[in-house]
Write an enzyme that holds these catalytic residues in place. Structure first.
Site, PDB file in Angstrom:
ATOM      1  N   HIS A 170       9.846  -4.401  -3.608  1.00 26.52           N
ATOM      2  CA  HIS A 170       8.962  -5.452  -3.078  1.00 26.52           C
ATOM      3  C   HIS A 170       8.729  -6.492  -4.168  1.00 26.52           C
ATOM      4  CE1 HIS A 170       5.402  -7.384  -1.303  1.00 26.52           C
ATOM      5  NE2 HIS A 170       5.783  -6.861  -0.157  1.00 26.52           N
ATOM      6  N   ASP A 191       8.334  -2.593   5.220  1.00 30.68           N
ATOM      7  CA  ASP A 191       9.267  -3.204   6.169  1.00 30.68           C
ATOM      8  C   ASP A 191      10.332  -2.214   6.636  1.00 30.68           C
ATOM      9  OD1 ASP A 191       8.103  -5.844   6.037  1.00 30.68           O
ATOM     10  OD2 ASP A 191       8.919  -5.971   4.021  1.00 30.68           O
TER      11      ASP A 191
END
Length: 436
Positions: free
Chosen positions: A312, A370
């Site tokens: 991330h 995600d």
């Protein structure tokens, strides 16, 4: 107006063209200190240069705190893991809007208010039918949410606290209805009206997946998973779409226009489309036996292939939302008996490798939210075109909380970034007959 909690804790020195300048160093309650450069241009005739504003604090906020190095995400001081496990999305909405968790009576009143604002003006159904039948749901969302200001004139005066509150409730309440209508329009099914006797997420699932021809019963496991997704996506500090909402709001734009601006920004694949990209990657891999090939490619720095849904930009450690999402992803797969689905088998196997392979651990390429949310939403029955719509639905409360905070900030000004100009210097205009 709210009172500032920033404290001056020191000074930083800048020497420019032989002259010394002292700049205040400010501190909040958590996170790194900040150098106050507000008077630098007036004093030294110099700007700072920060593309993407990644090293610039544009505002003071007490809503959400992130520490990417330690993997920390808090809403109003509450760790995201605690909220995901114990709270509901509507309770988290109340927290983000008001700063504190509600009492029982406050929660009952809030739930009643939201549930009784879920209907949209009937003329909006006609508005939907103005879009092509194959329009992307996010295109529909941008247009419809922006158009709400044409239907609700009694909540567009941003100087009136009561109108701001009404607009906030309307947006939170109507966003699931609008999102469900966008989905139904996309798949060619009739719109389903909301029901006040259902919870927020249960109501949304019913509006999406029920049809007039038969009864629909909400699955509690699936509703819990989607409610958790909403909690985990409700706010994420000063990201691109939140900054867009604040920038639009700084001009005095009405709340519906500001949220529509946030939706437009979120639509960008670098922002809200990450879970869709993760799912497309799984589809590209296709089968479990091809995973080693793609893992090898991901480790090859000369190969352009990247594993989506791992690591991330903000979190240099484990994404604190991912664990909660992992739990819900597996709960949904178990409930629906989908562990034999080829695509989901790829996801589960890839997850195992990423959590145990030394390369992934060393690079801190852990599965992020995600990765798990894409799997979960697919299992719930949503097409990938709806993923960012669901993100927008959840993020609406964060956008509203940030918008309200901005309007109540005594230091708020219209956004006006500066630039380092690199174009031509002054030139003399020549008539077209003299140009070569």
């Amino acid at each position: 107006m709210r009172e500032s909690k920033i404290k001056t804790v020191g000074k930083a020195s800048l020497n420019y063209e032989g002259k010394d300048y002292e700049l205040p160093v400010l501190a909040g309650t958590q996170g790194p200190n900040a150098v106050d450069i507000r008077k630098l241009y007036d004093q030294a005739n110099i700007f700072t240069y920060d593309p993407g504003f990644t090293s610039t604090a544009s505002t003071e906020s007490n809503i959400t705190f992130i520490d990417g190095d330690k993997g920390v995400l808090q809403y109003r001081g509450y760790p995201i893991a605690d909220l995901a496990e114990h709270s509901s999305f509507l309770e988290s909405c109340y927290l983000l809007l008001n700063g504190e968790l509600p009492t029982k009576s406050q929660m009952e009143k809030f739930e009643y208010t939201i549930s009784h604002h879920t209907m949209v003006h009937e003329q909006l159904a006609t508005f939907f039918r103005g879009f092509r039948r194959d329009a992307h749901p996010m295109a529909v969302m941008c247009g419809v949410v922006g158009a709400l200001s044409a239907f609700y004139h009694d909540s567009t005066d941003i100087t009136d606290p009561r109108q701001r509150e009404i607009a906030s409730y309307r947006l939170i309440a109507k966003m699931p209805t609008i999102a469900a209508m966008a989905y139904k329009y996309h798949v060619g099914q009739p719109f389903v009206y909301p029901r006040n006797d259902l919870g927020y997420t249960e109501n949304f699932l019913r509006m999406c997946f029920s049809v007039p021809a038969e009864d629909y019963k909400v699955n509690k496991v699936l509703a819990k998973a989607l409610d958790t997704i909403f909690i985990l996506h409700a706010d994420h500090e000063q990201n691109a779409s939140t900054s867009t909402v604040r920038l639009a709001g700084s001009s005095g734009a009405n709340p519906f226009a500001c949220i529509a601006a946030g939706i437009a920004c979120l639509w960008g694949p670098a922002h809200g489309g990450a879970n869709e990209a993760a799912l497309k990657m799984l589809e590209e891999i296709g089968t479990v036996d091809r995973i080693p090939e793609y893992v090898k490619r991901a480790k090859d720095k000369n190969d352009s292939f990247r594993l989506m849904g791992f690591g991330h930009r903000v979190y240099k450690n484990y994404d604190p939302r991912a664990k909660a999402m992992q739990i819900q992803a597996h709960a949904v797969l178990d409930e629906l008996g989908l562990h034999d689905d080829p695509l989901l088998k790829v996801a589960v196997e890839l997850e195992k490798i990423a959590l145990h392979d030394e390369y992934f651990i060393e690079k801190k390429l852990y599965p992020n939210i995600d990765f798990y949310s894409g799997i979960t939403l697919k299992a719930l029955g949503f097409p990938t075109s709806m993923f960012t719509v669901l993100f927008a639905l959840a993020r609406t409360v964060g956008w509203i909380a940030q918008w309200k905070e901005m309007l109540e900030d005594p230091h708020q000004k219209i956004g006006r970034p500066r630039q380092v100009y690199t174009g031509p210097t002054e030139r003399k205009y020549e008539p077209i007959s003299a140009r070569k």
